[in-house]
Design a protein around this motif. Structure first.
Motif, PDB file in Angstrom:
ATOM      1  N   GLN A  80     -12.634  77.734  65.386  1.00  0.00           N
ATOM      2  CA  GLN A  80     -13.281  77.964  66.686  1.00  0.00           C
ATOM      3  C   GLN A  80     -13.096  79.416  67.151  1.00  0.00           C
ATOM      4  O   GLN A  80     -14.029  80.024  67.686  1.00  0.00           O
ATOM      5  CB  GLN A  80     -12.734  76.986  67.731  1.00  0.00           C
ATOM      6  CG  GLN A  80     -13.313  77.172  69.129  1.00  0.00           C
ATOM      7  CD  GLN A  80     -14.823  76.998  69.205  1.00  0.00           C
ATOM      8  OE1 GLN A  80     -15.366  76.017  68.706  1.00  0.00           O
ATOM      9  NE2 GLN A  80     -15.514  77.965  69.810  1.00  0.00           N
ATOM     10  N   THR A  91     -19.992  73.741  75.902  1.00  0.00           N
ATOM     11  CA  THR A  91     -19.621  73.633  74.482  1.00  0.00           C
ATOM     12  C   THR A  91     -19.508  72.164  74.083  1.00  0.00           C
ATOM     13  O   THR A  91     -19.108  71.310  74.888  1.00  0.00           O
ATOM     14  CB  THR A  91     -18.260  74.303  74.169  1.00  0.00           C
ATOM     15  OG1 THR A  91     -17.225  73.580  74.830  1.00  0.00           O
ATOM     16  CG2 THR A  91     -18.236  75.759  74.566  1.00  0.00           C
ATOM     17  N   GLU A  92     -19.838  71.918  72.821  1.00  0.00           N
ATOM     18  CA  GLU A  92     -19.707  70.557  72.303  1.00  0.00           C
ATOM     19  C   GLU A  92     -18.225  70.174  72.256  1.00  0.00           C
ATOM     20  O   GLU A  92     -17.872  69.004  72.399  1.00  0.00           O
ATOM     21  CB  GLU A  92     -20.320  70.467  70.895  1.00  0.00           C
ATOM     22  CG  GLU A  92     -20.320  69.043  70.375  1.00  0.00           C
ATOM     23  CD  GLU A  92     -21.016  68.887  69.023  1.00  0.00           C
ATOM     24  OE1 GLU A  92     -21.815  69.766  68.640  1.00  0.00           O
ATOM     25  OE2 GLU A  92     -20.743  67.859  68.364  1.00  0.00           O
ATOM     26  N   GLU A  94     -15.945  70.608  74.438  1.00  0.00           N
ATOM     27  CA  GLU A  94     -15.549  69.981  75.705  1.00  0.00           C
ATOM     28  C   GLU A  94     -16.036  68.522  75.750  1.00  0.00           C
ATOM     29  O   GLU A  94     -15.289  67.608  76.113  1.00  0.00           O
ATOM     30  CB  GLU A  94     -16.135  70.768  76.878  1.00  0.00           C
ATOM     31  CG  GLU A  94     -15.752  70.182  78.234  1.00  0.00           C
ATOM     32  CD  GLU A  94     -16.545  70.783  79.381  1.00  0.00           C
ATOM     33  OE1 GLU A  94     -17.665  71.284  79.157  1.00  0.00           O
ATOM     34  OE2 GLU A  94     -16.046  70.737  80.518  1.00  0.00           O
ATOM     35  N   LEU A  95     -17.299  68.337  75.352  1.00  0.00           N
ATOM     36  CA  LEU A  95     -17.873  66.988  75.359  1.00  0.00           C
ATOM     37  C   LEU A  95     -17.076  66.051  74.459  1.00  0.00           C
ATOM     38  O   LEU A  95     -16.706  64.932  74.851  1.00  0.00           O
ATOM     39  CB  LEU A  95     -19.330  67.074  74.885  1.00  0.00           C
ATOM     40  CG  LEU A  95     -19.974  65.776  74.400  1.00  0.00           C
ATOM     41  CD1 LEU A  95     -20.110  64.783  75.548  1.00  0.00           C
ATOM     42  CD2 LEU A  95     -21.335  66.055  73.778  1.00  0.00           C
ATOM     43  N   ARG A  96     -16.780  66.503  73.229  1.00  0.00           N
ATOM     44  CA  ARG A  96     -16.094  65.608  72.274  1.00  0.00           C
ATOM     45  C   ARG A  96     -14.685  65.269  72.758  1.00  0.00           C
ATOM     46  O   ARG A  96     -14.216  64.143  72.590  1.00  0.00           O
ATOM     47  CB  ARG A  96     -16.014  66.259  70.880  1.00  0.00           C
ATOM     48  CG  ARG A  96     -17.374  66.522  70.257  1.00  0.00           C
ATOM     49  CD  ARG A  96     -18.150  65.233  69.986  1.00  0.00           C
ATOM     50  NE  ARG A  96     -19.533  65.519  69.607  1.00  0.00           N
ATOM     51  CZ  ARG A  96     -20.605  64.867  70.021  1.00  0.00           C
ATOM     52  NH1 ARG A  96     -20.474  63.835  70.859  1.00  0.00           N
ATOM     53  NH2 ARG A  96     -21.798  65.184  69.624  1.00  0.00           N
ATOM     54  N   GLN A  99     -14.970  62.728  75.591  1.00  0.00           N
ATOM     55  CA  GLN A  99     -15.240  61.377  75.052  1.00  0.00           C
ATOM     56  C   GLN A  99     -13.954  60.757  74.524  1.00  0.00           C
ATOM     57  O   GLN A  99     -13.679  59.586  74.741  1.00  0.00           O
ATOM     58  CB  GLN A  99     -16.288  61.449  73.928  1.00  0.00           C
ATOM     59  CG  GLN A  99     -17.682  61.693  74.446  1.00  0.00           C
ATOM     60  CD  GLN A  99     -18.684  61.955  73.317  1.00  0.00           C
ATOM     61  OE1 GLN A  99     -18.313  62.501  72.262  1.00  0.00           O
ATOM     62  NE2 GLN A  99     -19.934  61.592  73.538  1.00  0.00           N
ATOM     63  N   THR A 318     -10.644  72.111  71.571  1.00  0.00           N
ATOM     64  CA  THR A 318     -10.532  71.799  70.139  1.00  0.00           C
ATOM     65  C   THR A 318      -9.099  71.406  69.795  1.00  0.00           C
ATOM     66  O   THR A 318      -8.852  70.373  69.151  1.00  0.00           O
ATOM     67  CB  THR A 318     -10.955  73.040  69.308  1.00  0.00           C
ATOM     68  OG1 THR A 318     -12.304  73.355  69.643  1.00  0.00           O
ATOM     69  CG2 THR A 318     -10.841  72.782  67.821  1.00  0.00           C
TER      70      THR A 318
END
Ligand SMILES: Cc1ncc(COP(=O)(O)O)c(C=O)c1O
Length: 439
Positions: A80, A91-92, A94-96, A99, A318
């Protein structure tokens, strides 16, 4: 030339005191005659710039649950880093991570990230105010919740200013704390249901939330009782206040946090930090959508404007996701078992040493007290100058012999700490307690 004169740490410290108050940005790392400077950490060991390696039982004050430089976290963060560290775009990562955290606890419908535990507790208090339209909060005497003016009231009150047991005084932690902040914080006696309810009742139309830590370190690392937690849940529900749980220190206790100890109690909001950052600065607030929606910037009338330049940055997101994925149910069970083992062995070492001491804690954390009986609330956990001197002696004895503890003689184990390291530390603890008896 004496060994001390050759110390690289000492010469770094001489430079540090010229530019940093007391030579540091963190009170925690102060040691006499000077802090040691780190060269590197790997697994459960830390090596300083003078080449001395110690086993780390503090894990950056309970924030590294996989020890230092875990290869999976290093690899993910390195990847990253090469793509950038902070953006004014989503950013993805943060989303992942969001979840993943929401999947760990049914009560976490939405989560909002920030950059420290202090900020998470501040966001929790501000959210409770925004949701209820009330300004006061209640918290237990002696509980540490970070350094927001309101959260830190009475975190270190003393016999000279703590007032009566039935109605503890609101004491500012910092000089110059505004009187209004003190008036807005109701201090309650830890785990004392009757007195707490009586105090809450006196302010029932003004309280936004009751702030609770399930295992408050400064109160002695003793758990909030089930009876207390249930009573506060009931009181807050009946009186339109929120139950605000500070799990910054305790989220490591279970897959969904220490709140799993109270299966019939669901907090309205939970603040997190420390381990969920995978070694990077982090805070997070999670809870039911109804309450979390006060942060929603797409609402036309935003009840709670809340920003943070580095909130949800992809490095922390991450590292946090990888660390928490690794901290699955079996990893948690294993590190908690090691904690059970350590507490049992320490009790036996205390008996053998003849010291007036005891051990408290739960899961992967324990704290050694130089008291015959475990404390039951803040006033019995309070350490006078003699006890503070003895604890400092014990912590220094451990440190000088290669074991890093949190300065209250508390430990937070990591998944890379082994039984052999625990055994070595306890052997040293025992010799320290024997020496104490002779001093
Ligand atoms: C229970 C609790 N709340 C809040 C905080 C503050 O977290 P931070 O140091 O990340 O601001 C701490 C830190 O030790 C804590 O133990």
């Amino acid at each position: 030339m004496k060994a001390e004169e050759k110390s690289e740490s000492q010469s770094l410290y001489r430079e540090a005191i010229k530019v940093l108050p007391g030579g540091t940005s963190r009170n925690m790392i102060c040691r006499k005659p000077h802090p040691d400077y780190v060269s590197h950490g790997e697994g459960c060991r830390v090596t300083d710039v003078d080449g001395k390696t110690r086993i780390d039982f503090s894990n950056n004050t309970a924030s590294l649950v996989h020890g230092h430089a875990h290869p999976r976290i290093v690899a993910a963060v390195t990847e990253q880093l090469q793509r950038g560290t902070a953006f004014n775009l989503a950013t993805e990562a943060e989303l992942r991570f969001a979840q993943h955290l929401c999947s760990r606890n049914e009560g976490f419908e939405k989560v909002r990230f920030m950059s420290s535990g202090t900020e998470a507790v501040m966001a929790m208090i501000k959210a409770a105010r925004a949701v209820t339209g009330r300004s006061k909060i209640a918290k237990s005497e002696g509980a540490y919740h970070g350094t927001y003016d309101y959260a830190e009231v009475s975190q270190k009150s003393k016999p000279a200013n703590w007032g009566s047991e039935a109605c503890p005084a609101s004491v500012g932690a910092a000089q110059g704390t505004p009187q209004q902040a003190l008036d807005d914080v109701i201090i309650t006696p830890f785990n004392d249901v009757d007195r707490t309810i009586e105090l809450l009742d006196q302010h029932k139309d003004e309280l936004a939330c009751v702030l609770i830590d399930p295992l408050p370190h400064r109160i002695g690392l003793i758990p909030t009782s089930h009876e207390f937690m249930k009573a506060i849940r009931q009181w807050t529900t009946e009186n339109g206040a929120l139950l605000a749980l500070d799990e910054v220190f305790t989220f490591r206790m279970g897959y969904g946090g220490a709140q799993e100890w109270y299966p019939d109690v669901c907090p309205d909001l939970t603040a997190m930090g420390k381990i969920i950052g995978g070694g990077f600065p982090v805070g997070a607030l999670a809870g039911k959508d109804d309450f979390m929606s006060c942060f929603d910037p797409t609402r036309s009338e935003l009840p709670l404007p809340f920003s943070g330049t580095f909130s949800g940055n992809p490095i922390t997101m991450t590292a946090g996701r990888v660390a928490m994925e690794l901290f699955d149910r079996s990893a948690i069970a294993e590190v908690n078992q090691l904690g059970d083992y350590a507490r049992k062995e320490i009790s036996e070492a205390i008996d053998r040493s003849g010291a007036e001491a005891c051990v408290t804690g739960a899961g992967s954390m324990f704290r050694v007290h130089l008291k015959a009986q475990p404390p039951v609330e803040y006033r019995s956990a309070y350490q006078d100058s003699d006890e503070l001197r003895k604890i400092a002696f014990l912590v220094k004895h451990l440190y000088d012999n290669g074991f890093i503890m949190i300065n209250t003689c508390t430990a937070a184990l990591s998944t890379v700490t082994g039984k052999a390291e625990v055994d070595q530390m306890i052997e040293c603890l025992e010799t320290g307690m024997v020496k104490l008896g002779k001093n």
